[in-house]
Design a protein around this motif. Structure first.
Motif, PDB file in Angstrom:
ATOM      1  N   UNK A   1       0.833  -1.211   0.000  1.00  0.00           N
ATOM      2  CA  UNK A   1       0.000   0.000   0.000  1.00  0.00           C
ATOM      3  C   UNK A   1       0.864   1.256   0.000  1.00  0.00           C
ATOM      4  N   UNK A   2       1.963   1.230   0.737  1.00  0.00           N
ATOM      5  CA  UNK A   2       2.853   2.384   0.748  1.00  0.00           C
ATOM      6  C   UNK A   2       3.530   2.578  -0.606  1.00  0.00           C
ATOM      7  N   UNK A   3       3.760   1.491  -1.322  1.00  0.00           N
ATOM      8  CA  UNK A   3       4.386   1.588  -2.635  1.00  0.00           C
ATOM      9  C   UNK A   3       3.456   2.070  -3.730  1.00  0.00           C
ATOM     10  N   UNK A   4       2.158   2.170  -3.431  1.00  0.00           N
ATOM     11  CA  UNK A   4       1.201   2.607  -4.452  1.00  0.00           C
ATOM     12  C   UNK A   4       1.355   4.083  -4.812  1.00  0.00           C
ATOM     13  N   UNK A   5       1.892   4.888  -3.877  1.00  0.00           N
ATOM     14  CA  UNK A   5       1.973   6.321  -4.129  1.00  0.00           C
ATOM     15  C   UNK A   5       2.879   6.642  -5.315  1.00  0.00           C
ATOM     16  N   UNK A   6       3.970   5.923  -5.443  1.00  0.00           N
ATOM     17  CA  UNK A   6       4.870   6.173  -6.569  1.00  0.00           C
ATOM     18  C   UNK A   6       4.193   5.860  -7.894  1.00  0.00           C
ATOM     19  N   UNK A   7       3.351   4.831  -7.909  1.00  0.00           N
ATOM     20  CA  UNK A   7       2.624   4.497  -9.133  1.00  0.00           C
ATOM     21  C   UNK A   7       1.590   5.569  -9.453  1.00  0.00           C
ATOM     22  N   UNK A   8       0.936   6.093  -8.422  1.00  0.00           N
ATOM     23  CA  UNK A   8      -0.040   7.166  -8.639  1.00  0.00           C
ATOM     24  C   UNK A   8       0.652   8.397  -9.205  1.00  0.00           C
TER      25      UNK A   8
ATOM     26  N   UNK B   1      -9.181  12.103 -21.013  1.00  0.00           N
ATOM     27  CA  UNK B   1      -8.097  12.389 -20.077  1.00  0.00           C
ATOM     28  C   UNK B   1      -8.614  13.094 -18.827  1.00  0.00           C
ATOM     29  N   UNK B   2      -9.607  13.973 -18.997  1.00  0.00           N
ATOM     30  CA  UNK B   2     -10.187  14.649 -17.835  1.00  0.00           C
ATOM     31  C   UNK B   2     -10.890  13.650 -16.922  1.00  0.00           C
ATOM     32  N   UNK B   3     -11.630  12.708 -17.520  1.00  0.00           N
ATOM     33  CA  UNK B   3     -12.285  11.675 -16.721  1.00  0.00           C
ATOM     34  C   UNK B   3     -11.254  10.788 -16.025  1.00  0.00           C
ATOM     35  N   UNK B   4     -10.186  10.464 -16.743  1.00  0.00           N
ATOM     36  CA  UNK B   4      -9.137   9.644 -16.163  1.00  0.00           C
ATOM     37  C   UNK B   4      -8.452  10.367 -14.996  1.00  0.00           C
ATOM     38  N   UNK B   5      -8.249  11.670 -15.164  1.00  0.00           N
ATOM     39  CA  UNK B   5      -7.624  12.458 -14.104  1.00  0.00           C
ATOM     40  C   UNK B   5      -8.497  12.487 -12.856  1.00  0.00           C
ATOM     41  N   UNK B   6      -9.815  12.639 -13.045  1.00  0.00           N
ATOM     42  CA  UNK B   6     -10.729  12.633 -11.895  1.00  0.00           C
ATOM     43  C   UNK B   6     -10.690  11.273 -11.187  1.00  0.00           C
ATOM     44  N   UNK B   7     -10.703  10.215 -11.970  1.00  0.00           N
ATOM     45  CA  UNK B   7     -10.629   8.873 -11.386  1.00  0.00           C
ATOM     46  C   UNK B   7      -9.350   8.698 -10.584  1.00  0.00           C
ATOM     47  N   UNK B   8      -8.244   9.203 -11.121  1.00  0.00           N
ATOM     48  CA  UNK B   8      -6.972   9.058 -10.426  1.00  0.00           C
ATOM     49  C   UNK B   8      -6.952   9.840  -9.121  1.00  0.00           C
ATOM     50  N   UNK B   9      -7.472  11.059  -9.123  1.00  0.00           N
ATOM     51  CA  UNK B   9      -7.448  11.868  -7.909  1.00  0.00           C
ATOM     52  C   UNK B   9      -8.287  11.234  -6.806  1.00  0.00           C
ATOM     53  N   UNK B  10      -9.456  10.701  -7.153  1.00  0.00           N
ATOM     54  CA  UNK B  10     -10.288  10.032  -6.148  1.00  0.00           C
ATOM     55  C   UNK B  10      -9.642   8.726  -5.690  1.00  0.00           C
TER      56      UNK B  10
ATOM     57  N   UNK C   1      -7.050   9.466  -3.073  1.00  0.00           N
ATOM     58  CA  UNK C   1      -7.633   9.623  -1.734  1.00  0.00           C
ATOM     59  C   UNK C   1      -7.965   8.268  -1.113  1.00  0.00           C
ATOM     60  N   UNK C   2      -8.491   7.358  -1.941  1.00  0.00           N
ATOM     61  CA  UNK C   2      -8.828   6.030  -1.431  1.00  0.00           C
ATOM     62  C   UNK C   2      -7.585   5.273  -0.984  1.00  0.00           C
ATOM     63  N   UNK C   3      -6.503   5.418  -1.734  1.00  0.00           N
ATOM     64  CA  UNK C   3      -5.263   4.717  -1.391  1.00  0.00           C
ATOM     65  C   UNK C   3      -4.670   5.266  -0.098  1.00  0.00           C
ATOM     66  N   UNK C   4      -4.830   6.556   0.143  1.00  0.00           N
ATOM     67  CA  UNK C   4      -4.358   7.126   1.411  1.00  0.00           C
ATOM     68  C   UNK C   4      -5.083   6.464   2.586  1.00  0.00           C
ATOM     69  N   UNK C   5      -6.393   6.237   2.404  1.00  0.00           N
ATOM     70  CA  UNK C   5      -7.148   5.526   3.439  1.00  0.00           C
ATOM     71  C   UNK C   5      -6.712   4.073   3.538  1.00  0.00           C
TER      72      UNK C   5
ATOM     73  N   UNK D   1     -16.750   7.526  -5.998  1.00  0.00           N
ATOM     74  CA  UNK D   1     -16.598   8.805  -6.690  1.00  0.00           C
ATOM     75  C   UNK D   1     -15.646   8.676  -7.873  1.00  0.00           C
ATOM     76  N   UNK D   2     -14.709   7.747  -7.802  1.00  0.00           N
ATOM     77  CA  UNK D   2     -13.790   7.518  -8.919  1.00  0.00           C
ATOM     78  C   UNK D   2     -14.510   6.995 -10.148  1.00  0.00           C
ATOM     79  N   UNK D   3     -15.694   6.445  -9.989  1.00  0.00           N
ATOM     80  CA  UNK D   3     -16.471   5.981 -11.139  1.00  0.00           C
ATOM     81  C   UNK D   3     -17.230   7.112 -11.822  1.00  0.00           C
ATOM     82  N   UNK D   4     -17.196   8.316 -11.250  1.00  0.00           N
ATOM     83  CA  UNK D   4     -17.897   9.457 -11.835  1.00  0.00           C
ATOM     84  C   UNK D   4     -19.055   9.955 -11.000  1.00  0.00           C
ATOM     85  N   UNK D   5     -19.370   9.318  -9.891  1.00  0.00           N
ATOM     86  CA  UNK D   5     -20.462   9.759  -9.019  1.00  0.00           C
ATOM     87  C   UNK D   5     -20.043  10.995  -8.233  1.00  0.00           C
TER      88      UNK D   5
END
Length: 390
Positions: A224-231, A258-267, A270-274, A374-378
């Motif tokens: 889980x800690x290694x996921x940040x570098x991939x993000x 790309x905008x939809x992909x960016x929104x998915x990545x940002x959400x 946040x989920x990965x931080x949790x 929310x990453x799905x667009x909700x």
């Protein structure tokens, strides 16, 4: 008396010697060289066309007798491999043009000679460092300036070389804009790899709870800690692709994706931080688990939930990789339903959490799942509506 096991030793491959070693080295070099040459076919063709087109344009349209700087400016600005960064290509083109312009101006002022060349390079480097901190920018300016001051003045006059540099830079930038390398595939591949890793982490947590093995929990925490570098890597790829789509008329259709992909990545970020906090809590729940206590946490139910969450996140990862928007939106809807179904179970009672640590684990999973939905667009209100009352 136990029978002894007889094993056949593995054959040892002898190290190549003499000519065989040289032959193996040459064969390896040939294969790697052939691979690089195949990869360079399109960039090489593009660079050749850009250089000759810039030279021909300066010679035919402007009547310059030897517009070598048009060809060199196009090659340098384009860069081998045709780096699709519009901004970078523009910076290099400006650096080349300024270097030639400074060389022309100082040559007209000081004349031509060795000591003039020293002064030109010195002044050009200081000017380049004042304008930009990049080493490449400074190098390009100084190289062009010293070439200008040491080469004979063309019959068209000194400023003709600056015009040639502008022509080459403009042609290189035009080619970069019209025939860019699309980074969307790289961004999609990065997203797919990211969600594969997230799914693997959730499954590792499920396995840790099922086997009551805190060591597996530690493995999941490290993952889980290694996921940040991939993000961060995927974020850079999306930014790169968006820059190309912004300036290139042939890539603007991908901007919505790309905008939809960016929104998915940002959400997802946040989920990965949790998720990192959740992994740490899972270790605590396992360490504090007491099989003798009738009021202890039901680790089996928690394990099943993490497995269901992994399946739902896996669907989300496959949805992002859909190439066509209608299919992607349908797939995201399926992912939303799967994530929502897992979210509706998130109460301590449903997951058999009876201790303080178990209840805390369940409550930590709730905001993570909201972020995934929310990453799905909700929007946040729709995503939160899946949460059951506690």
């Amino acid at each position: 008396m136990a029978e002894r096991m007889h094993t056949t030793p593995l054959p040892v491959t002898p190290e190549p010697k003499g000519w065989q070693k040289v032959k193996k080295f040459l064969s390896s070099r040939f294969r790697s060289g052939a691979w690089r040459a195949r990869k360079a076919l399109i960039p090489a063709a593009t660079s050749a066309i850009a250089a000759v087109a810039a030279y021909a344009f300066a010679a035919i349209v402007f009547g310059h007798s030897e517009p070598y700087f048009a060809a060199t400016s196009a090659l340098i600005s384009l860069g081998f491999g045709r780096d699709p960064h519009i901004r970078k290509a523009l910076e290099v083109a400006i650096g080349v043009t300024l270097g030639i312009l400074v060389g022309d101006a100082l040559q007209a002022l000081l004349g031509q000679g060795y000591w003039q060349g020293v002064i030109v390079v010195f002044v050009t480097i200081l000017l380049a460092r004042f304008i930009d901190s990049g080493v490449i920018f400074t190098t390009q300016m100084s190289i062009q300036a010293v070439l200008v001051v040491l080469l004979p003045i063309p019959v068209e006059g000194p400023l003709s070389r600056s015009v040639d540099a502008v022509i080459g830079g403009v042609i290189a930038i035009a080619i970069t804009m019209l025939t860019p390398v699309s980074f969307r595939k790289e961004a999609v591949a990065g997203m797919r790899e990211l969600f594969t890793s997230i799914t693997g982490t959730l499954r590792e947590l499920s396995s840790a709870l099922e086997e009551q093995d805190s060591r597996s929990g530690w493995v999941a925490l490290i993952e889980a800690r290694g996921l940040q570098s991939k993000i961060d890597s995927v974020r850079a790829e999306i930014s790169q692709a968006d820059q190309t789509a912004t300036y290139s008329p042939t890539q603007r259709s991908t901007r919505q994706d790309l905008q939809e992909m960016s929104r998915t990545l940002e959400k997802t970020d946040l989920a990965v931080r949790s998720l990192r906090i959740i992994a740490r809590r899972v270790i605590t729940v396992i360490d504090e688990f007491d099989t003798r206590s009738p009021k202890g946490d039901d680790l089996e139910r928690m394990s099943v939930w993490f497995s269901d969450a992994a399946d739902a996140v896996g669907i989300l990862g496959r949805s992002v990789a859909e190439p066509v928007a209608p299919g992607r939106h349908r797939s995201l809807s399926v992912a939303r339903n799967a994530l929502g179904a897992a979210t509706t179970k998130l109460t301590p009672r449903n997951l058999g959490a009876h201790t303080l640590h178990g209840e805390a684990l369940v409550m930590m999973c709730r905001p993570m799942m909201v972020d995934f939905i929310e990453a799905t667009g909700s929007d946040h209100h729709e995503a939160s509506s899946y949460l059951p009352n506690v």
